[in-house]
Design a protein around this motif. Structure first.
Motif, PDB file in Angstrom:
ATOM      1  N   PHE A  43      67.177 -28.474  25.014  1.00  0.00           N
ATOM      2  CA  PHE A  43      68.217 -28.320  23.999  1.00  0.00           C
ATOM      3  C   PHE A  43      67.758 -27.563  22.758  1.00  0.00           C
ATOM      4  O   PHE A  43      68.588 -27.030  22.024  1.00  0.00           O
ATOM      5  CB  PHE A  43      68.741 -29.706  23.590  1.00  0.00           C
ATOM      6  N   GLU A  44      66.451 -27.529  22.513  1.00  0.00           N
ATOM      7  CA  GLU A  44      65.899 -26.822  21.355  1.00  0.00           C
ATOM      8  C   GLU A  44      66.582 -27.257  20.048  1.00  0.00           C
ATOM      9  O   GLU A  44      66.913 -26.446  19.180  1.00  0.00           O
ATOM     10  CB  GLU A  44      66.027 -25.307  21.535  1.00  0.00           C
ATOM     11  N   GLY A  45      66.839 -28.556  19.935  1.00  0.00           N
ATOM     12  CA  GLY A  45      67.375 -29.104  18.693  1.00  0.00           C
ATOM     13  C   GLY A  45      68.873 -28.984  18.501  1.00  0.00           C
ATOM     14  O   GLY A  45      69.401 -29.419  17.472  1.00  0.00           O
ATOM     15  N   LYS A  46      69.585 -28.384  19.463  1.00  0.00           N
ATOM     16  CA  LYS A  46      71.030 -28.219  19.325  1.00  0.00           C
ATOM     17  C   LYS A  46      71.758 -28.726  20.566  1.00  0.00           C
ATOM     18  O   LYS A  46      71.235 -28.639  21.670  1.00  0.00           O
ATOM     19  CB  LYS A  46      71.393 -26.748  19.079  1.00  0.00           C
ATOM     20  N   VAL A  47      72.953 -29.258  20.353  1.00  0.00           N
ATOM     21  CA  VAL A  47      73.780 -29.742  21.459  1.00  0.00           C
ATOM     22  C   VAL A  47      75.171 -29.124  21.345  1.00  0.00           C
ATOM     23  O   VAL A  47      75.574 -28.643  20.275  1.00  0.00           O
ATOM     24  CB  VAL A  47      73.899 -31.287  21.454  1.00  0.00           C
ATOM     25  N   TRP A  48      75.909 -29.144  22.454  1.00  0.00           N
ATOM     26  CA  TRP A  48      77.255 -28.569  22.483  1.00  0.00           C
ATOM     27  C   TRP A  48      78.292 -29.634  22.160  1.00  0.00           C
ATOM     28  O   TRP A  48      78.172 -30.790  22.552  1.00  0.00           O
ATOM     29  CB  TRP A  48      77.537 -27.963  23.848  1.00  0.00           C
ATOM     30  N   ARG A  49      79.336 -29.216  21.440  1.00  0.00           N
ATOM     31  CA  ARG A  49      80.453 -30.089  21.087  1.00  0.00           C
ATOM     32  C   ARG A  49      81.761 -29.309  21.217  1.00  0.00           C
ATOM     33  O   ARG A  49      81.773 -28.075  21.112  1.00  0.00           O
ATOM     34  CB  ARG A  49      80.355 -30.572  19.633  1.00  0.00           C
ATOM     35  N   ARG A  85      83.360 -36.016  31.051  1.00  0.00           N
ATOM     36  CA  ARG A  85      84.355 -35.087  30.516  1.00  0.00           C
ATOM     37  C   ARG A  85      83.734 -33.709  30.272  1.00  0.00           C
ATOM     38  O   ARG A  85      82.593 -33.597  29.840  1.00  0.00           O
ATOM     39  CB  ARG A  85      84.959 -35.633  29.223  1.00  0.00           C
ATOM     40  N   ARG A  86      84.529 -32.687  30.541  1.00  0.00           N
ATOM     41  CA  ARG A  86      84.090 -31.303  30.371  1.00  0.00           C
ATOM     42  C   ARG A  86      84.468 -30.820  28.965  1.00  0.00           C
ATOM     43  O   ARG A  86      85.583 -31.080  28.491  1.00  0.00           O
ATOM     44  CB  ARG A  86      84.765 -30.429  31.428  1.00  0.00           C
ATOM     45  N   ILE A  87      83.562 -30.114  28.300  1.00  0.00           N
ATOM     46  CA  ILE A  87      83.847 -29.583  26.962  1.00  0.00           C
ATOM     47  C   ILE A  87      84.947 -28.531  27.054  1.00  0.00           C
ATOM     48  O   ILE A  87      84.956 -27.693  27.950  1.00  0.00           O
ATOM     49  CB  ILE A  87      82.578 -28.977  26.334  1.00  0.00           C
ATOM     50  N   CYS A  88      85.876 -28.576  26.123  1.00  0.00           N
ATOM     51  CA  CYS A  88      86.949 -27.579  26.057  1.00  0.00           C
ATOM     52  C   CYS A  88      86.343 -26.198  25.782  1.00  0.00           C
ATOM     53  O   CYS A  88      85.602 -26.012  24.817  1.00  0.00           O
ATOM     54  CB  CYS A  88      87.942 -27.951  24.958  1.00  0.00           C
ATOM     55  N   LYS A  89      86.678 -25.232  26.616  1.00  0.00           N
ATOM     56  CA  LYS A  89      86.113 -23.888  26.471  1.00  0.00           C
ATOM     57  C   LYS A  89      86.592 -23.194  25.195  1.00  0.00           C
ATOM     58  O   LYS A  89      85.895 -22.347  24.641  1.00  0.00           O
ATOM     59  CB  LYS A  89      86.494 -23.032  27.687  1.00  0.00           C
ATOM     60  N   GLU A  90      87.794 -23.565  24.740  1.00  0.00           N
ATOM     61  CA  GLU A  90      88.382 -22.867  23.599  1.00  0.00           C
ATOM     62  C   GLU A  90      87.707 -23.217  22.269  1.00  0.00           C
ATOM     63  O   GLU A  90      87.750 -22.419  21.334  1.00  0.00           O
ATOM     64  CB  GLU A  90      89.884 -23.195  23.512  1.00  0.00           C
ATOM     65  N   CYS A  91      87.115 -24.412  22.188  1.00  0.00           N
ATOM     66  CA  CYS A  91      86.559 -24.824  20.888  1.00  0.00           C
ATOM     67  C   CYS A  91      85.105 -25.282  20.997  1.00  0.00           C
ATOM     68  O   CYS A  91      84.608 -25.984  20.114  1.00  0.00           O
ATOM     69  CB  CYS A  91      87.422 -25.924  20.262  1.00  0.00           C
ATOM     70  N   ALA A  92      84.409 -24.898  22.075  1.00  0.00           N
ATOM     71  CA  ALA A  92      83.005 -25.299  22.250  1.00  0.00           C
ATOM     72  C   ALA A  92      82.118 -24.605  21.208  1.00  0.00           C
ATOM     73  O   ALA A  92      82.294 -23.428  20.898  1.00  0.00           O
ATOM     74  CB  ALA A  92      82.538 -24.943  23.651  1.00  0.00           C
ATOM     75  N   ARG A  93      81.188 -25.372  20.655  1.00  0.00           N
ATOM     76  CA  ARG A  93      80.248 -24.810  19.682  1.00  0.00           C
ATOM     77  C   ARG A  93      78.983 -25.656  19.675  1.00  0.00           C
ATOM     78  O   ARG A  93      78.976 -26.796  20.132  1.00  0.00           O
ATOM     79  CB  ARG A  93      80.856 -24.764  18.284  1.00  0.00           C
ATOM     80  N   GLN A  94      77.903 -25.085  19.151  1.00  0.00           N
ATOM     81  CA  GLN A  94      76.630 -25.800  19.068  1.00  0.00           C
ATOM     82  C   GLN A  94      76.446 -26.406  17.680  1.00  0.00           C
ATOM     83  O   GLN A  94      76.787 -25.791  16.672  1.00  0.00           O
ATOM     84  CB  GLN A  94      75.470 -24.862  19.386  1.00  0.00           C
TER      85      GLN A  94
END
Length: 560
Positions: A467-473, A439-448
């Motif tokens: 990733f340097e300790g952070k991931v996208w959601r 599944r592709r992350i929604c562009k409108e609400c993507a955040r780290q």
């Protein structure tokens, strides 16, 4: 006593409607009138008329249930001093206004609304509750103890009669409409002992909808079978059918399959919406380096290119994108598929029909007499198809096909297991593309967000550095309906057959040795997916879920 008071309140509310100065009893309705005539009549009667959907408050919408709104064609808009303002397609429908007044205990003020705007307003506030409409179609559900007996006892003529009821037709149409609007790829209708479940597959994940009553099962499934030209009287053998719909000016094909289960027929409808098919390799998520290789492969005059992966991994879509790019009026392109999922302009497509003797093998044999330049074989399933496809590539044709294997290297062993001679496989094979979908992350609400501990221990040190300790959601928004995902993206691995590999294949060397010869530039599906997650296009959980088998592939084990 309470019941009498409530009845009196309802009657008083109905009288208030008539005393509201907007009563038009005896003036007919707006049925059959165009928008201009409807506006003119309502204006003459002092009833406001709108072309665009107004804002509706949650308090107002909650005053009536979805099934009542659908049945009466009414959407409450706002509450003003105990007065309920409602939008109606036909504000001269006094009976509906009276019923709303009685149900809510409020004076009703009517507003006329143009049909398209009303449909938009209805979808916004009641669109995800299609199944609730069914609750108003019949009375109480059949008693659970007699339910199974009743379902078996219903005759085909009775089912046909129930399935032709307007309310049932509207229910099925609404169910399909919401599935198309919701970007569903499949609709599942599953019968169980005391319930009938409806699920939509959206972005590869099944999402359960509110179920219709169990007692509607025969009529609901019967209606779908009528629409797909199946035998409605046959309930104990699997059947396949097809539905074609027009939706917002475009054609939507629906492939229907039924199978008998313990508690009735299970139905799966595959929605083939060509307008939503991204026939572009970049849109599918393929990185530039792989697209360059694909461009080189489709330009070859002959040879064989395979796309491999499990069912639902997007193999056919990838090959459709390649064929669309390959299309040239100077070339004869023929496909043989089971079934033809989408119609491609300028390409001859043949559907497999085993009942009439048209299999992949027989069809491919006859295709060779059609003077083709490029052939797409939907799937290599048996030794005969594999043999003909390989010999077709040897005689100057460019062959595209699919296989069901876990990774690229294992496809070579699969062909040899089918009986193909290793030296012939080595001679014709140009490349193997293995893929999965996530599944592709929604562009409108993507955040780290910080990387969870349960994810970090599943990644290697090199992967963690990306990733340097952070991931996208995806946080969840109206665009993605709160899921955080919108659409799908592919994870790819491309195995190009180099001279070293070709020699090893012809010598029938073990798969573990072939994996080592893949070359330094080779990247597995897991590695490709990890890169996409680091870029914020998908989540790390999706990569780990979609490639969990691939991470134990022959290539990683050989190189690890």
């Amino acid at each position: 006593m309470t019941e009498s008071i409530e009845t009196a309140i309802g009657q008083q509310a109905a009288r208030d409607v008539r005393a509201n100065g907007q009563s038009s009893s005896g003036l007919g309705s707006l049925t059959g009138l165009d928008g201009a005539s409807a506006r003119q009549r309502c204006t003459a009667l002092g009833i406001p008329w709108l072309d665009e959907a107004p804002e509706a408050s949650a308090e107002a919408v909650a005053t009536i249930s979805a099934d009542v709104a659908v049945r009466l064609r009414v959407v409450p808009v706002r509450v003003e001093n105990n007065r309920l303002v409602v939008a109606m397609v036909d504000p001269l429908d006094i009976a509906s206004a009276d019923e709303i007044a009685a149900l809510t205990g409020r004076t009703v003020t009517r507003i006329g609304l143009e049909q398209q705007a009303f449909s938009e307003l209805m979808r916004t506030h009641y669109g995800t509750t299609a199944a609730r409409m069914a609750e108003s179609l019949a009375g109480e559900a059949a008693d659970g103890a007699d339910l199974e007996t009743n379902l078996d006892a219903i005759e085909a003529d009775d089912i046909h009669r129930m399935a032709e009821q307007p309310t049932l037709i509207n229910l099925v149409n609404l169910l399909l409409l919401e599935a198309v609007q919701g970007r569903a790829s499949d609709v599942h209708i599953e019968p169980f002992e005391n319930e009938l479940k409806v699920k939509y597959r959206i972005d590869g994940v099944l999402v359960e909808q509110q179920p219709p009553p169990k007692h509607l099962q025969p009529a609901l499934i019967g209606r779908i079978k009528i629409m797909s030209a199946m035998n409605i009287a046959e309930r104990y053998v699997p059947q396949d059918g097809h539905i074609t719909l027009r939706f917002e000016g475009r054609k939507v094909d629906i492939r229907v399959s039924t199978v008998p289960t313990l508690y009735g027929e299970s139905v799966v409808m595959r929605i083939l919406d060509k307008s939503s098919l991204p026939l572009d390799l970049e849109h599918l998520g393929m990185r530039q380096s792989l697209r360059t290789i694909m461009d080189r492969l489709i330009a070859k005059p002959h040879g064989m290119v395979l796309v491999t992966g499990p069912t639902g991994s997007g193999k056919t879509t990838t090959l459709y994108a390649a064929l669309s790019k390959l299309y040239d009026p100077c070339k004869k392109i023929i496909t043989i598929e089971d079934p033809v999922e989408y119609e491609l302009s300028g390409i001859n497509q043949i559907p497999v029909n085993p009942k009439r003797g048209l299999t992949f093998a027989t069809g491919l044999r006859h295709i060779l007499r059609q003077d083709p330049d490029v052939i797409f074989v939907g799937e290599i399933r048996d030794s005969e198809t594999a043999d003909i496809a390989i010999r077709s590539a040897l005689t100057g044709h460019l062959i595209f096909s699919t296989l069901h294997t876990n990774d690229a290297v294992s496809s070579i062993g699969r062909l040899i297991d089918m009986g193909a001679e290793p030296y012939l496989v080595a001679s014709v094979l140009e490349a193997i593309l293995a893929q999965r979908l996530g599944r592709r992350i929604c562009k409108e609400c993507a955040r780290q967000v910080p990387m969870p501990e349960d994810i970090s221990h599943r990644l290697s040190a090199a992967e963690l550095r990306l990733f340097e300790g952070k991931v996208w959601r995806g946080a969840g928004c109206d665009e993605c309906k709160g899921s955080g995902y919108y659409g799908r993206i592919g994870y790819f691995e491309m195995l190009v057959i180099n001279p070293t590999l070709r020699k090893a294949i012809s010598e029938n060397r073990p798969m573990s040795e072939l994996a080592v010869m893949a070359g330094e530039g080779f990247r597995t599906m897991r590695q490709d997916g990890i890169d996409r997650a680091a870029e914020g296009l998908t989540t790390i959980e999706e990569v780990l879920r979609a490639t969990q088998d691939a991470e134990e592939s022959s290539i990683l084990k050989a190189k690890g």
